[in-house]
Structure formats: C-alpha cells, structure tokens
Design a protein around this motif. Structure first.
Motif, mmCIF file in Angstrom:
data_model
loop_
_atom_site.group_PDB
_atom_site.id
_atom_site.type_symbol
_atom_site.label_atom_id
_atom_site.label_comp_id
_atom_site.label_asym_id
_atom_site.label_seq_id
_atom_site.Cartn_x
_atom_site.Cartn_y
_atom_site.Cartn_z
ATOM 1 N N HIS A 62 62.547 47.537 18.820
ATOM 2 C CA HIS A 62 63.747 48.374 18.959
ATOM 3 C C HIS A 62 64.771 47.691 19.877
ATOM 4 N N VAL A 63 64.296 47.122 20.963
ATOM 5 C CA VAL A 63 65.193 46.472 21.928
ATOM 6 C C VAL A 63 65.916 45.299 21.270
ATOM 7 N N LYS A 69 72.743 44.884 17.624
ATOM 8 C CA LYS A 69 73.804 45.835 17.272
ATOM 9 C C LYS A 69 74.885 45.927 18.351
ATOM 10 N N THR A 70 74.507 45.748 19.609
ATOM 11 C CA THR A 70 75.477 45.873 20.704
ATOM 12 C C THR A 70 76.086 44.534 21.106
ATOM 13 N N GLY A 71 75.571 43.443 20.550
ATOM 14 C CA GLY A 71 76.097 42.124 20.893
ATOM 15 C C GLY A 71 75.683 41.672 22.284
ATOM 16 N N THR A 72 74.557 42.176 22.778
ATOM 17 C CA THR A 72 74.066 41.797 24.098
ATOM 18 C C THR A 72 72.814 40.944 23.948
ATOM 19 N N ASN A 73 72.412 40.322 25.059
ATOM 20 C CA ASN A 73 71.229 39.461 25.035
ATOM 21 C C ASN A 73 70.232 39.785 26.131
ATOM 22 N N SER A 74 70.534 40.780 26.961
ATOM 23 C CA SER A 74 69.641 41.087 28.078
ATOM 24 C C SER A 74 69.803 42.539 28.501
ATOM 25 N N ILE A 76 70.427 43.491 31.487
ATOM 26 C CA ILE A 76 71.586 43.575 32.383
ATOM 27 C C ILE A 76 72.868 43.748 31.592
ATOM 28 N N GLN A 77 73.045 42.943 30.541
ATOM 29 C CA GLN A 77 74.244 43.084 29.709
ATOM 30 C C GLN A 77 74.300 44.467 29.071
ATOM 31 N N LEU A 78 73.165 44.949 28.602
ATOM 32 C CA LEU A 78 73.129 46.275 27.985
ATOM 33 C C LEU A 78 73.462 47.358 29.000
ATOM 34 N N SER A 79 72.940 47.225 30.213
ATOM 35 C CA SER A 79 73.232 48.195 31.273
ATOM 36 C C SER A 79 74.712 48.203 31.615
ATOM 37 N N ASN A 80 75.313 47.025 31.710
ATOM 38 C CA ASN A 80 76.748 46.945 31.996
ATOM 39 C C ASN A 80 77.565 47.556 30.870
ATOM 40 N N LEU A 81 77.171 47.301 29.644
ATOM 41 C CA LEU A 81 77.853 47.883 28.490
ATOM 42 C C LEU A 81 77.777 49.399 28.522
ATOM 43 N N TYR A 82 76.598 49.929 28.866
ATOM 44 C CA TYR A 82 76.403 51.367 28.935
ATOM 45 C C TYR A 82 77.273 51.988 30.024
ATOM 46 N N ARG A 83 77.291 51.352 31.183
ATOM 47 C CA ARG A 83 78.035 51.918 32.324
ATOM 48 C C ARG A 83 79.545 51.844 32.137
ATOM 49 N N TYR A 84 80.024 50.815 31.465
ATOM 50 C CA TYR A 84 81.468 50.590 31.398
ATOM 51 C C TYR A 84 82.064 50.850 30.025
ATOM 52 N N SER A 85 81.283 51.418 29.097
ATOM 53 C CA SER A 85 81.858 51.698 27.775
ATOM 54 C C SER A 85 82.444 53.091 27.730
#
Length: 85
Positions: A62-63, A69-74, A76-85
């Motif tokens: 799933h990860v 789908k989110t264009g992230t690789n880690s 940390i990137q996913l967390s930043n995307l979540y917090r700042y989207s």
C-alpha cells in the motif's frame, strides 16, 4: 502494548473531512488513505498492519502505491505533503 491501546483515542481524534481534503486530490483508495494517515502519524508497518488486520507486507505494498500516486519517495516527503497540502 501501550501504543496499541491508544489507537481508539487516536483514530477517533482524526477529522474525516480533513483526511478527505488532504488525500482526495491523489485518488487514493479508502484503505490507502487509512494506511497513509497512520504512516504520517509515525506508526511502523507492523503497527499499521496490526491496527488494520493486514500483514506488514501488505502495508508495504500500500505504501509503495501511495508513494507512486502522490509522487513521493519517503515517509518524510509524504508527511510534508500531508501537512502542507
């Protein structure tokens, strides 16, 4: 054991409208949203698997789909995307 007993409190504190807003633009499935929410909250694959009654290997699958789908690789990137989207 203490962390697992806190899941009901944690999960009940998540506001569904916020989750939907943050992940809806990435076309994540409902299960991928659940995994992503727990992942960005700092839980391990094993803890996520235990909470969702799936294996750590399934969580990893799933990860990887979530990252694609989110264009992230880690995480940390996913967390930043979540917090700042």
């Amino acid at each position: 054991l203490y962390i697992i007993s806190m899941f009901p409190v944690f999960l009940s504190s998540i506001k569904p409208e916020k989750i939907k807003r943050n992940w809806s633009q990435f076309n994540l499935s409902p299960r991928e949203r659940e995994v992503a929410d727990l992942l960005v909250s700092g839980f391990s694959y094993k803890e996520i698997g235990n909470q969702l009654c799936i294996s750590a290997g399934t969580v990893k699958t799933h990860v990887l789909v979530i990252y694609r789908k989110t264009g992230t690789n880690s995480k940390i990137q996913l967390s930043n995307l979540y917090r700042y989207s």
